[in-house]
Design a protein around this motif. Structure first.
Motif, PDB file in Angstrom:
ATOM      1  N   ALA A   1       0.865  -1.172   0.000  1.00  0.00           N
ATOM      2  CA  ALA A   1       0.000   0.000   0.000  1.00  0.00           C
ATOM      3  C   ALA A   1       0.908   1.230   0.000  1.00  0.00           C
ATOM      4  O   ALA A   1       1.966   1.223   0.640  1.00  0.00           O
ATOM      5  N   ILE A   2       0.502   2.223  -0.725  1.00  0.00           N
ATOM      6  CA  ILE A   2       1.231   3.491  -0.759  1.00  0.00           C
ATOM      7  C   ILE A   2       0.315   4.569  -0.192  1.00  0.00           C
ATOM      8  O   ILE A   2      -0.855   4.670  -0.597  1.00  0.00           O
ATOM      9  N   GLY A   3       0.836   5.321   0.736  1.00  0.00           N
ATOM     10  CA  GLY A   3       0.033   6.344   1.379  1.00  0.00           C
ATOM     11  C   GLY A   3       0.656   7.713   1.303  1.00  0.00           C
ATOM     12  O   GLY A   3       1.878   7.854   1.203  1.00  0.00           O
ATOM     13  N   TRP A   4      -0.215   8.708   1.353  1.00  0.00           N
ATOM     14  CA  TRP A   4       0.206  10.098   1.504  1.00  0.00           C
ATOM     15  C   TRP A   4      -0.154  10.546   2.917  1.00  0.00           C
ATOM     16  O   TRP A   4      -1.306  10.409   3.344  1.00  0.00           O
ATOM     17  N   PHE A   5       0.841  11.076   3.594  1.00  0.00           N
ATOM     18  CA  PHE A   5       0.677  11.569   4.945  1.00  0.00           C
ATOM     19  C   PHE A   5       1.136  13.020   4.965  1.00  0.00           C
ATOM     20  O   PHE A   5       1.879  13.458   4.091  1.00  0.00           O
ATOM     21  N   ARG A   6       0.717  13.749   5.981  1.00  0.00           N
ATOM     22  CA  ARG A   6       1.166  15.127   6.087  1.00  0.00           C
ATOM     23  C   ARG A   6       1.359  15.495   7.547  1.00  0.00           C
ATOM     24  O   ARG A   6       0.743  14.920   8.438  1.00  0.00           O
ATOM     25  N   GLN A   7       2.230  16.457   7.738  1.00  0.00           N
ATOM     26  CA  GLN A   7       2.493  16.951   9.087  1.00  0.00           C
ATOM     27  C   GLN A   7       2.669  18.453   9.026  1.00  0.00           C
ATOM     28  O   GLN A   7       3.573  18.951   8.350  1.00  0.00           O
ATOM     29  N   ALA A   8       1.794  19.141   9.737  1.00  0.00           N
ATOM     30  CA  ALA A   8       1.889  20.588   9.846  1.00  0.00           C
ATOM     31  C   ALA A   8       2.660  20.928  11.117  1.00  0.00           C
ATOM     32  O   ALA A   8       2.708  20.117  12.057  1.00  0.00           O
ATOM     33  N   PRO A   9       3.259  22.111  11.185  1.00  0.00           N
ATOM     34  CA  PRO A   9       4.015  22.495  12.384  1.00  0.00           C
ATOM     35  C   PRO A   9       3.170  22.387  13.649  1.00  0.00           C
ATOM     36  O   PRO A   9       2.036  22.870  13.695  1.00  0.00           O
ATOM     37  N   GLY A  10       3.715  21.712  14.648  1.00  0.00           N
ATOM     38  CA  GLY A  10       3.023  21.585  15.919  1.00  0.00           C
ATOM     39  C   GLY A  10       1.911  20.570  15.949  1.00  0.00           C
ATOM     40  O   GLY A  10       1.214  20.441  16.958  1.00  0.00           O
ATOM     41  N   LYS A  11       1.732  19.837  14.857  1.00  0.00           N
ATOM     42  CA  LYS A  11       0.655  18.854  14.796  1.00  0.00           C
ATOM     43  C   LYS A  11       1.219  17.457  14.545  1.00  0.00           C
ATOM     44  O   LYS A  11       2.338  17.295  14.058  1.00  0.00           O
ATOM     45  N   GLU A  12       0.412  16.471  14.864  1.00  0.00           N
ATOM     46  CA  GLU A  12       0.821  15.099  14.614  1.00  0.00           C
ATOM     47  C   GLU A  12       0.682  14.767  13.126  1.00  0.00           C
ATOM     48  O   GLU A  12      -0.125  15.366  12.411  1.00  0.00           O
ATOM     49  N   ARG A  13       1.446  13.812  12.706  1.00  0.00           N
ATOM     50  CA  ARG A  13       1.328  13.321  11.340  1.00  0.00           C
ATOM     51  C   ARG A  13      -0.038  12.667  11.152  1.00  0.00           C
ATOM     52  O   ARG A  13      -0.526  11.961  12.044  1.00  0.00           O
ATOM     53  N   GLU A  14      -0.636  12.893  10.010  1.00  0.00           N
ATOM     54  CA  GLU A  14      -1.947  12.302   9.732  1.00  0.00           C
ATOM     55  C   GLU A  14      -1.975  11.692   8.341  1.00  0.00           C
ATOM     56  O   GLU A  14      -1.269  12.149   7.440  1.00  0.00           O
ATOM     57  N   GLY A  15      -2.774  10.648   8.223  1.00  0.00           N
ATOM     58  CA  GLY A  15      -2.949  10.019   6.926  1.00  0.00           C
ATOM     59  C   GLY A  15      -3.921  10.811   6.088  1.00  0.00           C
ATOM     60  O   GLY A  15      -5.005  11.159   6.562  1.00  0.00           O
ATOM     61  N   VAL A  16      -3.553  11.094   4.852  1.00  0.00           N
ATOM     62  CA  VAL A  16      -4.390  11.866   3.939  1.00  0.00           C
ATOM     63  C   VAL A  16      -5.142  10.929   3.015  1.00  0.00           C
ATOM     64  O   VAL A  16      -6.373  10.914   2.997  1.00  0.00           O
ATOM     65  N   SER A  17      -4.428  10.167   2.234  1.00  0.00           N
ATOM     66  CA  SER A  17      -5.025   9.198   1.312  1.00  0.00           C
ATOM     67  C   SER A  17      -4.055   8.048   1.129  1.00  0.00           C
ATOM     68  O   SER A  17      -2.846   8.276   1.036  1.00  0.00           O
ATOM     69  N   CYS A  18      -4.610   6.856   1.054  1.00  0.00           N
ATOM     70  CA  CYS A  18      -3.793   5.661   0.889  1.00  0.00           C
ATOM     71  C   CYS A  18      -4.457   4.719  -0.097  1.00  0.00           C
ATOM     72  O   CYS A  18      -5.688   4.703  -0.208  1.00  0.00           O
ATOM     73  N   ILE A  19      -3.647   3.921  -0.778  1.00  0.00           N
ATOM     74  CA  ILE A  19      -4.177   2.995  -1.773  1.00  0.00           C
ATOM     75  C   ILE A  19      -3.414   1.681  -1.707  1.00  0.00           C
ATOM     76  O   ILE A  19      -2.188   1.672  -1.590  1.00  0.00           O
ATOM     77  N   LYS A  20      -4.157   0.597  -1.738  1.00  0.00           N
ATOM     78  CA  LYS A  20      -3.567  -0.735  -1.816  1.00  0.00           C
ATOM     79  C   LYS A  20      -3.387  -1.066  -3.291  1.00  0.00           C
ATOM     80  O   LYS A  20      -4.367  -1.138  -4.036  1.00  0.00           O
ATOM     81  N   ILE A  21      -2.156  -1.236  -3.727  1.00  0.00           N
ATOM     82  CA  ILE A  21      -1.866  -1.339  -5.146  1.00  0.00           C
ATOM     83  C   ILE A  21      -2.506  -2.571  -5.776  1.00  0.00           C
ATOM     84  O   ILE A  21      -3.006  -2.520  -6.889  1.00  0.00           O
ATOM     85  N   SER A  22      -2.529  -3.681  -5.071  1.00  0.00           N
ATOM     86  CA  SER A  22      -2.988  -4.942  -5.671  1.00  0.00           C
ATOM     87  C   SER A  22      -4.459  -4.917  -6.069  1.00  0.00           C
ATOM     88  O   SER A  22      -4.843  -5.526  -7.065  1.00  0.00           O
ATOM     89  N   ASP A  23      -5.297  -4.218  -5.290  1.00  0.00           N
ATOM     90  CA  ASP A  23      -6.728  -4.238  -5.609  1.00  0.00           C
ATOM     91  C   ASP A  23      -7.372  -2.867  -5.651  1.00  0.00           C
ATOM     92  O   ASP A  23      -8.585  -2.762  -5.873  1.00  0.00           O
ATOM     93  N   GLY A  24      -6.578  -1.816  -5.435  1.00  0.00           N
ATOM     94  CA  GLY A  24      -7.103  -0.467  -5.542  1.00  0.00           C
ATOM     95  C   GLY A  24      -7.894   0.029  -4.352  1.00  0.00           C
ATOM     96  O   GLY A  24      -8.453   1.136  -4.403  1.00  0.00           O
ATOM     97  N   THR A  25      -7.977  -0.744  -3.272  1.00  0.00           N
ATOM     98  CA  THR A  25      -8.682  -0.286  -2.072  1.00  0.00           C
ATOM     99  C   THR A  25      -8.091   1.034  -1.617  1.00  0.00           C
ATOM    100  O   THR A  25      -6.874   1.180  -1.535  1.00  0.00           O
ATOM    101  N   GLN A  26      -8.966   1.988  -1.315  1.00  0.00           N
ATOM    102  CA  GLN A  26      -8.501   3.330  -0.971  1.00  0.00           C
ATOM    103  C   GLN A  26      -9.124   3.811   0.328  1.00  0.00           C
ATOM    104  O   GLN A  26     -10.196   3.360   0.732  1.00  0.00           O
ATOM    105  N   TYR A  27      -8.433   4.760   0.910  1.00  0.00           N
ATOM    106  CA  TYR A  27      -8.961   5.510   2.053  1.00  0.00           C
ATOM    107  C   TYR A  27      -8.540   6.956   1.885  1.00  0.00           C
ATOM    108  O   TYR A  27      -7.416   7.242   1.475  1.00  0.00           O
ATOM    109  N   SER A  28      -9.446   7.875   2.208  1.00  0.00           N
ATOM    110  CA  SER A  28      -9.104   9.289   2.290  1.00  0.00           C
ATOM    111  C   SER A  28      -9.762   9.878   3.523  1.00  0.00           C
ATOM    112  O   SER A  28     -10.902   9.526   3.858  1.00  0.00           O
TER     113      SER A  28
END
Length: 129
Positions: A33-60
């Motif tokens: 799975a490949i995911g995009w995460f982000r972290q703003a100053p003073g904040k925790e890292r959060e998951g933005v969007s992720c995709i499982k390559i084998s079947d395309g399952t996604q989360y945003s």
């Protein structure tokens, strides 16, 4: 050697668009799975969007649904994050990451990526008001 290289970040006005790319190498793309995460100053890292390559399952995450779209080009082993209608609160360093043999793409993304094995160096996205 496993590599994930982000590109496409920068400065944009609110309402504008950017497309982030995550070019990968050194591993079997379809096993991850490949995911995009982000972290703003003073904040925790959060998951933005992720995709499982084998079947395309996604989360945003809810705050980006309808604005951001994750996609993959398996031939190029690259994952994209198309970001439209950007808001100042989207300002952060964005990271792409890879999770080998993902069992729960939603949980892995929503939790901020603790199961992800490999990370890119990050790229700045700044949205001005």
């Amino acid at each position: 050697e496993v590599q994930l290289v982000e590109s496409g970040g920068g400065l944009v006005q609110a309402g504008g668009s950017l497309r982030l790319s995550c070019a990968t190498s050194g591993f079997t793309f379809e096993h991850y799975a490949i995911g995009w995460f982000r972290q703003a100053p003073g904040k925790e890292r959060e998951g933005v969007s992720c995709i499982k390559i084998s079947d395309g399952t996604q989360y945003s995450k809810d705050s980006v649904k309808g604005r951001f779209t994750i996609s993959s080009d398996n031939n190029k082993k690259t994952v994209y994050l198309q970001m439209n209608s950007l808001k100042p609160e989207d300002t952060a360093v964005y990271y792409c990451a890879a999770d080998l043999w993902p069992t729960d793409v939603v949980r892995g993304c929503r939790s901020g990526g603790p199961f992800y094995d490999h990370w890119g160096q990050g790229i700045q996205v700044t949205v001005s008001a």
